[in-house]
Scaffold this motif. Structure first.
Motif, mmCIF file in Angstrom:
data_model
loop_
_atom_site.group_PDB
_atom_site.id
_atom_site.type_symbol
_atom_site.label_atom_id
_atom_site.label_comp_id
_atom_site.label_asym_id
_atom_site.label_seq_id
_atom_site.Cartn_x
_atom_site.Cartn_y
_atom_site.Cartn_z
ATOM 1 N N THR A 33 -22.401 -41.382 -15.756
ATOM 2 C CA THR A 33 -23.771 -41.065 -14.664
ATOM 3 C C THR A 33 -24.816 -41.038 -15.816
ATOM 4 O O THR A 33 -24.817 -40.221 -16.938
ATOM 5 N N MET A 34 -25.742 -41.628 -15.536
ATOM 6 C CA MET A 34 -27.138 -41.550 -16.451
ATOM 7 C C MET A 34 -28.218 -40.700 -15.748
ATOM 8 O O MET A 34 -28.263 -40.673 -14.646
ATOM 9 N N GLY A 35 -28.595 -39.862 -16.440
ATOM 10 C CA GLY A 35 -29.649 -38.937 -16.162
ATOM 11 C C GLY A 35 -30.768 -38.880 -16.819
ATOM 12 O O GLY A 35 -30.972 -39.199 -18.284
ATOM 13 N N TRP A 36 -31.900 -38.355 -16.384
ATOM 14 C CA TRP A 36 -33.183 -38.074 -17.063
ATOM 15 C C TRP A 36 -33.601 -36.541 -17.209
ATOM 16 O O TRP A 36 -33.265 -35.874 -16.070
ATOM 17 N N PHE A 37 -33.902 -36.141 -18.109
ATOM 18 C CA PHE A 37 -34.155 -34.486 -18.319
ATOM 19 C C PHE A 37 -35.526 -34.461 -19.140
ATOM 20 O O PHE A 37 -35.967 -35.557 -19.888
ATOM 21 N N ARG A 38 -36.205 -33.511 -18.887
ATOM 22 C CA ARG A 38 -37.600 -33.037 -19.760
ATOM 23 C C ARG A 38 -37.597 -31.799 -20.124
ATOM 24 O O ARG A 38 -36.964 -30.964 -19.689
ATOM 25 N N GLN A 39 -38.310 -31.785 -21.025
ATOM 26 C CA GLN A 39 -38.730 -30.384 -21.720
ATOM 27 C C GLN A 39 -40.069 -30.209 -22.368
ATOM 28 O O GLN A 39 -40.500 -31.137 -23.073
ATOM 29 N N ALA A 40 -40.637 -29.161 -22.034
ATOM 30 C CA ALA A 40 -41.986 -29.216 -22.358
ATOM 31 C C ALA A 40 -41.987 -28.115 -23.498
ATOM 32 O O ALA A 40 -40.894 -27.270 -23.419
ATOM 33 N N PRO A 41 -42.976 -27.981 -24.327
ATOM 34 C CA PRO A 41 -42.889 -26.961 -25.276
ATOM 35 C C PRO A 41 -42.800 -25.598 -24.750
ATOM 36 O O PRO A 41 -43.554 -25.031 -23.917
ATOM 37 N N GLY A 42 -41.861 -24.841 -25.281
ATOM 38 C CA GLY A 42 -41.769 -23.376 -25.070
ATOM 39 C C GLY A 42 -40.990 -23.288 -23.713
ATOM 40 O O GLY A 42 -40.680 -22.110 -23.305
ATOM 41 N N LYS A 43 -40.285 -24.317 -23.071
ATOM 42 C CA LYS A 43 -39.851 -24.160 -22.031
ATOM 43 C C LYS A 43 -38.283 -24.753 -22.226
ATOM 44 O O LYS A 43 -38.020 -25.354 -23.100
ATOM 45 N N GLU A 44 -37.334 -24.438 -21.031
ATOM 46 C CA GLU A 44 -35.997 -25.018 -21.054
ATOM 47 C C GLU A 44 -36.056 -26.193 -20.653
ATOM 48 O O GLU A 44 -36.756 -26.835 -19.862
ATOM 49 N N ARG A 45 -35.023 -27.045 -21.155
ATOM 50 C CA ARG A 45 -34.717 -28.375 -20.582
ATOM 51 C C ARG A 45 -34.646 -28.438 -19.151
ATOM 52 O O ARG A 45 -33.823 -27.451 -18.529
ATOM 53 N N GLU A 46 -35.254 -29.359 -18.313
ATOM 54 C CA GLU A 46 -35.072 -29.415 -17.010
ATOM 55 C C GLU A 46 -34.498 -30.694 -16.404
ATOM 56 O O GLU A 46 -34.901 -31.800 -16.723
ATOM 57 N N PHE A 47 -33.615 -30.751 -15.419
ATOM 58 C CA PHE A 47 -32.994 -31.946 -14.940
ATOM 59 C C PHE A 47 -34.270 -32.357 -14.250
ATOM 60 O O PHE A 47 -34.967 -31.796 -13.360
ATOM 61 N N VAL A 48 -34.065 -33.817 -14.216
ATOM 62 C CA VAL A 48 -35.131 -34.555 -13.067
ATOM 63 C C VAL A 48 -34.485 -35.493 -12.459
ATOM 64 O O VAL A 48 -34.582 -35.439 -11.081
#
Length: 128
Positions: A33-48
């Motif tokens: 399964t392929m997924g996209w995640f994002r992470q902003a500075p100072g924040k935890e990685r987030e599933f998209v």
């Protein structure tokens, strides 16, 4: 050598759109399964969002439902993330991942193992 290479990031105004691509190579991903995640500075990685390579079934974080669309092109071994109505708070590094024998829903709470892969990420900046 397995590679996931993201592209398509950039600077966009709030309310605008971007399409990210993740080109996969080096092995067969039919059991992934392929997924996209994002992470902003100072924040935890987030599933998209995530998509099953074999069935095409998808799953989205509540925060992006109705605005983002994940898809895959088997012939090109590429996964896409179409992002519409972008918000400044969605500024982050977006990374794609390949999760072995994982459902799209499970990828929402997924921790990578030795069988899984990550791309290097692409920066998305949404200006207000």
């Amino acid at each position: 050598q397995v590679q996931l290479v993201e592209s398509g990031g950039g600077l966009v105004q709030a309310g605008g759109s971007l399409r990210l691509s993740c080109a996969a190579s080096g092995r067969t991903f039919s059991s992934y399964t392929m997924g996209w995640f994002r992470q902003a500075p100072g924040k935890e990685r987030e599933f998209v969002a995530s998509v099953s390579w074999s069935s095409g079934s998808t799953y989205y974080a509540d925060s992006v439902k109705g605005r983002f669309t994940i898809s895959r092109d088997n012939a090109k071994s590429t996964v896409y993330l179409q992002m519409n109505s972008l918000k400044p708070e969605e500024t982050a590094v977006y990374r794609c991942a390949a999760a072995y024998r994982t459902t799209p829903q499970a990828m929402g709470a997924w921790t990578a193992t030795l069988h899984d892969y990550w791309g290097q990420g692409t920066q998305v900046t949404v200006s207000s």
